[in-house]
Write a protein that holds these residues in place. Structure first.
Motif, PDB file in Angstrom:
ATOM      1  N   PHE A  45       0.955  -1.357  -0.058  1.00 24.92           N
ATOM      2  CA  PHE A  45      -0.147   0.027  -0.097  1.00 24.92           C
ATOM      3  C   PHE A  45       0.825   1.336   0.019  1.00 24.92           C
ATOM      4  O   PHE A  45       1.049   2.012   0.961  1.00 24.92           O
ATOM      5  CB  PHE A  45      -0.871   0.033   1.148  1.00 24.92           C
ATOM      6  CG  PHE A  45      -1.805  -1.038   1.168  1.00 24.92           C
ATOM      7  CD1 PHE A  45      -3.257  -0.916   0.833  1.00 24.92           C
ATOM      8  CD2 PHE A  45      -1.455  -2.456   1.513  1.00 24.92           C
ATOM      9  CE1 PHE A  45      -4.146  -1.923   1.039  1.00 24.92           C
ATOM     10  CE2 PHE A  45      -2.504  -3.412   1.841  1.00 24.92           C
ATOM     11  CZ  PHE A  45      -3.602  -3.128   1.535  1.00 24.92           C
ATOM     12  N   THR A  94       0.884   4.142  -1.492  1.00 29.95           N
ATOM     13  CA  THR A  94       0.300   5.384  -1.339  1.00 29.95           C
ATOM     14  C   THR A  94      -1.042   5.775  -0.444  1.00 29.95           C
ATOM     15  O   THR A  94      -1.506   6.450  -0.312  1.00 29.95           O
ATOM     16  CB  THR A  94      -0.310   5.791  -2.794  1.00 29.95           C
ATOM     17  OG1 THR A  94      -1.362   5.186  -3.363  1.00 29.95           O
ATOM     18  CG2 THR A  94       1.060   5.898  -3.646  1.00 29.95           C
ATOM     19  N   ARG A  95      -1.418   4.258  -0.204  1.00 30.88           N
ATOM     20  CA  ARG A  95      -2.844   4.337   0.624  1.00 30.88           C
ATOM     21  C   ARG A  95      -2.967   3.780   1.903  1.00 30.88           C
ATOM     22  O   ARG A  95      -3.856   3.512   2.533  1.00 30.88           O
ATOM     23  CB  ARG A  95      -3.822   3.609  -0.330  1.00 30.88           C
ATOM     24  CG  ARG A  95      -4.176   4.418  -1.737  1.00 30.88           C
ATOM     25  CD  ARG A  95      -5.458   3.928  -2.350  1.00 30.88           C
ATOM     26  NE  ARG A  95      -6.676   4.033  -1.410  1.00 30.88           N
ATOM     27  CZ  ARG A  95      -7.316   5.070  -1.211  1.00 30.88           C
ATOM     28  NH1 ARG A  95      -6.786   6.200  -1.928  1.00 30.88           N
ATOM     29  NH2 ARG A  95      -8.261   5.046  -0.413  1.00 30.88           N
ATOM     30  N   TRP A  96      -1.745   3.275   2.466  1.00 35.81           N
ATOM     31  CA  TRP A  96      -1.581   2.752   3.743  1.00 35.81           C
ATOM     32  C   TRP A  96      -2.128   3.667   4.904  1.00 35.81           C
ATOM     33  O   TRP A  96      -2.774   3.150   5.753  1.00 35.81           O
ATOM     34  CB  TRP A  96      -0.035   2.359   4.336  1.00 35.81           C
ATOM     35  CG  TRP A  96      -0.051   1.710   5.498  1.00 35.81           C
ATOM     36  CD1 TRP A  96       0.200   1.897   6.725  1.00 35.81           C
ATOM     37  CD2 TRP A  96      -0.683   0.409   5.534  1.00 35.81           C
ATOM     38  NE1 TRP A  96       0.145   0.923   7.783  1.00 35.81           N
ATOM     39  CE2 TRP A  96      -0.505   0.069   6.990  1.00 35.81           C
ATOM     40  CE3 TRP A  96      -1.401  -0.577   4.796  1.00 35.81           C
ATOM     41  CZ2 TRP A  96      -0.901  -1.448   7.355  1.00 35.81           C
ATOM     42  CZ3 TRP A  96      -1.832  -1.850   5.474  1.00 35.81           C
ATOM     43  CH2 TRP A  96      -1.564  -2.247   6.536  1.00 35.81           C
ATOM     44  N   GLN A 111      -4.713   5.779   4.563  1.00 37.41           N
ATOM     45  CA  GLN A 111      -6.049   5.532   4.427  1.00 37.41           C
ATOM     46  C   GLN A 111      -6.725   3.907   4.877  1.00 37.41           C
ATOM     47  O   GLN A 111      -7.583   3.943   5.595  1.00 37.41           O
ATOM     48  CB  GLN A 111      -6.744   5.724   2.961  1.00 37.41           C
ATOM     49  CG  GLN A 111      -6.410   7.224   2.550  1.00 37.41           C
ATOM     50  CD  GLN A 111      -5.146   7.432   1.825  1.00 37.41           C
ATOM     51  OE1 GLN A 111      -4.400   6.729   2.145  1.00 37.41           O
ATOM     52  NE2 GLN A 111      -5.200   8.342   0.840  1.00 37.41           N
ATOM     53  N   GLU A 112      -5.876   3.082   4.674  1.00 39.30           N
ATOM     54  CA  GLU A 112      -6.112   1.712   4.918  1.00 39.30           C
ATOM     55  C   GLU A 112      -6.049   1.494   6.454  1.00 39.30           C
ATOM     56  O   GLU A 112      -6.716   1.099   7.021  1.00 39.30           O
ATOM     57  CB  GLU A 112      -5.140   0.765   4.300  1.00 39.30           C
ATOM     58  CG  GLU A 112      -5.638  -0.633   4.281  1.00 39.30           C
ATOM     59  CD  GLU A 112      -6.814  -1.048   3.517  1.00 39.30           C
ATOM     60  OE1 GLU A 112      -7.692  -1.970   3.760  1.00 39.30           O
ATOM     61  OE2 GLU A 112      -6.888  -0.088   2.356  1.00 39.30           O
ATOM     62  N   GLU A 119      -4.450  -1.223  -4.850  1.00 44.79           N
ATOM     63  CA  GLU A 119      -3.344  -1.621  -3.937  1.00 44.79           C
ATOM     64  C   GLU A 119      -3.958  -2.906  -3.108  1.00 44.79           C
ATOM     65  O   GLU A 119      -2.998  -3.799  -2.945  1.00 44.79           O
ATOM     66  CB  GLU A 119      -2.810  -0.482  -3.230  1.00 44.79           C
ATOM     67  CG  GLU A 119      -1.920   0.708  -3.968  1.00 44.79           C
ATOM     68  CD  GLU A 119      -1.617   1.798  -2.948  1.00 44.79           C
ATOM     69  OE1 GLU A 119      -1.766   1.758  -1.740  1.00 44.79           O
ATOM     70  OE2 GLU A 119      -1.080   2.682  -3.520  1.00 44.79           O
ATOM     71  N   ARG A 120      -5.165  -2.854  -2.780  1.00 46.97           N
ATOM     72  CA  ARG A 120      -5.439  -3.938  -1.576  1.00 46.97           C
ATOM     73  C   ARG A 120      -5.544  -5.136  -2.529  1.00 46.97           C
ATOM     74  O   ARG A 120      -5.823  -6.317  -2.126  1.00 46.97           O
ATOM     75  CB  ARG A 120      -6.797  -3.713  -1.156  1.00 46.97           C
ATOM     76  CG  ARG A 120      -7.946  -3.381  -1.960  1.00 46.97           C
ATOM     77  CD  ARG A 120      -9.044  -2.899  -1.138  1.00 46.97           C
ATOM     78  NE  ARG A 120     -10.313  -2.761  -1.999  1.00 46.97           N
ATOM     79  CZ  ARG A 120     -11.264  -3.493  -2.207  1.00 46.97           C
ATOM     80  NH1 ARG A 120     -10.915  -4.782  -1.837  1.00 46.97           N
ATOM     81  NH2 ARG A 120     -12.252  -3.117  -3.043  1.00 46.97           N
TER      82      ARG A 120
END
Length: 412
Positions: free
Chosen positions: A148, A150-152, A154-155, A237-238
């Motif tokens: 992730f 770029t989105r960890w 948010q995750e 990404e997920r």
């Protein structure tokens, strides 16, 4: 029975949530129920056109919109969820108006299928409420943070809300206490719902398929000793396409993998394929028409599914309905519903260990081709039990149980 159905997402000839809403609406009606669907007006023209061309007498749609004064603020991801919550309130008010002139045996919320999003229809007085199938309780494993890039953040926020905030939300707890039956599409969601006070909760797969969708026969082996592997999905990404490619780089036998799908990771996929030395064995076709997806299911023998967070994954059922052996991670909906004999589920631990186990699973199937027909048949048999006609019949039995077990004061 007379059913009031809440389907925020509902559109003919679509997949995912829109398809779930449409298929529950139409198949419950074909099952013999009188179905009134509350849905947003986003796809009103498509729904009305389809109903004109293929009418179902005991099915009707009521299109609900949010107040115009809020629409200018409905922007970005906040706007998406704000619209959903405002629509829930508007749908509840519409339901109250309907109940002034007609009666329903029960209310049922089907989309969005989210425990976090919830529903307002439980508030209808003396009407048993069925909620689901819903997901939302699953989270991405912390060890896979590198997938992730770029989105960890948010995750991580989503994980915190799911694990820490959701279990203590008074509004959701109240909804669950007033839910006659909750259907969860994975055990992660089921456990959270039970901890929050759901009185009766069961696992029930949210995904279904049309009656005509299934392969006639199981796969009978590999062509020229080469394993043909398929990967289908959005390049998010997920969904971890990079993880899948890292698995393929470990293989030491003849194979060919086809990737179908597009998304934010488009810009990296070709570079990853080249850097891992897979250019002559992996083909990424991007987003393709549905008939090409169907041909790909027919032409491949193994389906690789490496999603790090998914309620289940519609592609898994699509693959099994075409007889592909499944190699996937042993968590979330895949853990609950992919049958033991339909392929191999791999434990989720560290990235390195998981990659090795996935590579070993693919190697095992290649080195034991005699096992492929049984895997193929097992998955195909499971998929046939999840066509929409069968699912609507199962839901009918659940409705009957819900109504039968109503307290005396709620009967009419």
């Amino acid at each position: 029975m007379k059913v009031l159905l809440s389907a925020y997402a509902c559109e003919p000839h679509r997949g995912s949530e829109e398809g779930f809403g449409w298929n529950w609406s139409t198949h419950l009606a074909r099952e013999g129920h009188e179905v009134c669907v509350l849905t947003r007006n986003w796809a009103q023209d498509k729904v009305e056109r389809e109903m004109q061309e293929n009418p179902i007498p005991n099915l009707r749609f009521i299109f609900v919109d949010i107040p115009a004064r809020y629409k200018p603020a409905m922007k970005g991801i906040f706007g998406v969820y704000a619209h959903y919550f405002l629509w829930q309130k508007a749908a509840y008010r519409q339901a109250q108006q309907l109940l002034k002139t007609e009666d329903f045996d029960l209310a049922h919320h089907v989309t969005w299928g989210s425990l976090i999003g919830g529903s307002w229809l439980w508030r209808l007085e003396d009407k048993p409420f069925v909620f689901g199938p819903v997901g939302g309780g699953q989270v991405a494993p912390d060890a896979f943070k590198p997938y992730f890039p770029t989105r960890w953040r948010q995750e991580s926020i989503r994980t915190y809300i799911t694990k820490k905030v959701l279990p203590s939300l008074p509004s959701t707890k109240k909804m669950l206490r007033h839910t006659a039956l909750l259907l969860a599409t994975n055990s992660d969601t089921l456990h959270i719902a039970e901890q929050m006070g759901a009185k009766k909760a069961e696992l029930f797969l949210d995904t279904g398929l049309p009656d005509h969708y299934f392969a006639d026969t199981a796969k009978d082996g590999f062509t020229d000793n080469r394993m043909n592997i398929l990967w289908v999905g959005r390049l998010l990404e997920r969904k971890a396409i990079k993880l899948s490619l890292q698995v393929l780089a470990k293989l030491n036998f003849p194979f060919r993998m086809t990737i179908l799908g597009d998304g934010p990771e488009d810009v990296y996929v070709n570079d990853w394929i080249r850097e891992m030395g897979l250019a002559d064995r992996v083909e990424w076709k991007g987003r393709v028409p549905w008939d090409e997806v169907q041909r790909a299911y027919e032409q491949n023998e193994v389906f690789l599914f490496t999603s790090l967070r998914d309620s289940f994954g519609s592609q898994l059922l699509e693959a099994m309905s075409n007889g592909l052996a499944i190699v996937t991670l042993d968590h979330q909906g895949a853990h609950d519903f992919v049958p033991d004999g339909a392929g191999i589920r791999v434990p989720v631990s560290t990235p390195g260990a998981t990659i090795n186990r996935l590579a070993e699973a693919l190697t095992h199937i290649h080195e034991n081709p005699e096992k492929l027909p049984l895997m193929s048949k097992t998955g195909l048999d499971f998929a046939r039990q999840n066509n929409w006609t069968v699912k609507a019949a199962e839901m009918t039995k659940m409705y009957q149980s819900v109504v039968k077990n109503l307290p005396a004061k709620a009967l009419h």
